[in-house]
Design a protein around this motif. Structure first.
Motif, PDB file in Angstrom:
ATOM      1  N   ALA A  25       0.725  -0.710   0.263  1.00  0.00           N
ATOM      2  CA  ALA A  25       0.216  -0.299   0.125  1.00  0.00           C
ATOM      3  C   ALA A  25       0.776   1.144  -0.029  1.00  0.00           C
ATOM      4  O   ALA A  25       0.492   2.227  -0.519  1.00  0.00           O
ATOM      5  N   ALA A  26       1.747   1.168   0.754  1.00  0.00           N
ATOM      6  CA  ALA A  26       2.637   2.203   0.636  1.00  0.00           C
ATOM      7  C   ALA A  26       3.918   2.738  -0.699  1.00  0.00           C
ATOM      8  O   ALA A  26       3.876   3.906  -1.126  1.00  0.00           O
ATOM      9  N   VAL A  27       4.007   1.425  -1.658  1.00  0.00           N
ATOM     10  CA  VAL A  27       4.366   1.854  -2.768  1.00  0.00           C
ATOM     11  C   VAL A  27       3.913   1.989  -4.143  1.00  0.00           C
ATOM     12  O   VAL A  27       4.003   2.497  -5.041  1.00  0.00           O
ATOM     13  N   ALA A  28       2.008   0.897  -3.993  1.00  0.00           N
ATOM     14  CA  ALA A  28       1.150   1.691  -5.278  1.00  0.00           C
ATOM     15  C   ALA A  28       1.422   3.652  -4.791  1.00  0.00           C
ATOM     16  O   ALA A  28       1.970   4.327  -4.612  1.00  0.00           O
ATOM     17  N   GLY A  29       0.974   3.567  -6.760  1.00  0.00           N
ATOM     18  CA  GLY A  29       1.333   4.548  -7.394  1.00  0.00           C
ATOM     19  C   GLY A  29       2.616   5.658  -7.130  1.00  0.00           C
ATOM     20  O   GLY A  29       2.729   6.282  -7.513  1.00  0.00           O
TER      21      GLY A  29
END
Length: 168
Positions: A25-29
């Protein structure tokens, strides 16, 4: 924002599956963290059980100790390297334009230089055959002619109107 050590402590306390989901979730996008996302995908696929990477503080093997076979190659005794330069053996030859140590041979370098020179010379000839190239040559010749005429005028003015002076 919380203290960094507190965040790290909470992340370290998470089970692996939860930690992977938090990191995903932290590295998404974030395109700059695509490598991290790929590593997380491998961990989720079950490939995260590989040996840790070699760190900078890894001890250097002692050259006086015989190497030990890795478990990854079946634990067999390693094959010693073939010594070079033994009497009666031919010297290693250059193949493909490079020596055995990967240095290009003189012939290879000379051939590359000649090829590049020929290409540049051909490009110059082709450029002169185009309308733009002919125009540039004509402009050059016109400037040269104008410069010679101006130089002749300057010489005549420096000699005065002396008709006996030889201009050339």
């Amino acid at each position: 924002m919380s203290d960094t050590s507190e965040i790290l402590g909470r992340l370290a306390a998470l089970p692996d599956a939860e930690l992977v989901s938090v990191l995903r979730a932290a590295v998404a996008g974030r395109p700059g963290l695509a490598a991290v996302a790929a590593a997380l995908a491998e961990a989720e696929a079950g490939h995260g059980d590989i040996d840790p990477p070699v760190m900078l503080d890894t001890d250097i093997a002692d050259p006086n100790v015989a190497p030990v076979a890795s478990e990854q190659v079946g634990g067999a005794i390693p094959v010693p390297p073939v010594p070079s330069g033994l009497p009666g053996t031919p010297a290693p030859t250059a193949t493909g334009g490079y020596s055995t140590s990967g240095v290009p041979t003189f012939d290879t370098v000379r051939d590359k230089v000649e090829q590049r020179f020929g290409t540049a010379q051909g490009m110059g000839e082709l450029d002169r055959q185009t309308p733009a190239g002919r125009s540039a040559d004509e402009q050059w010749e016109a400037r040269e002619k104008a410069a010679r005429e101006r130089l002749d005028q300057i010489r005549k003015s420096m000699h005065g109107n002396d008709s006996g002076a030889d201009d050339k």
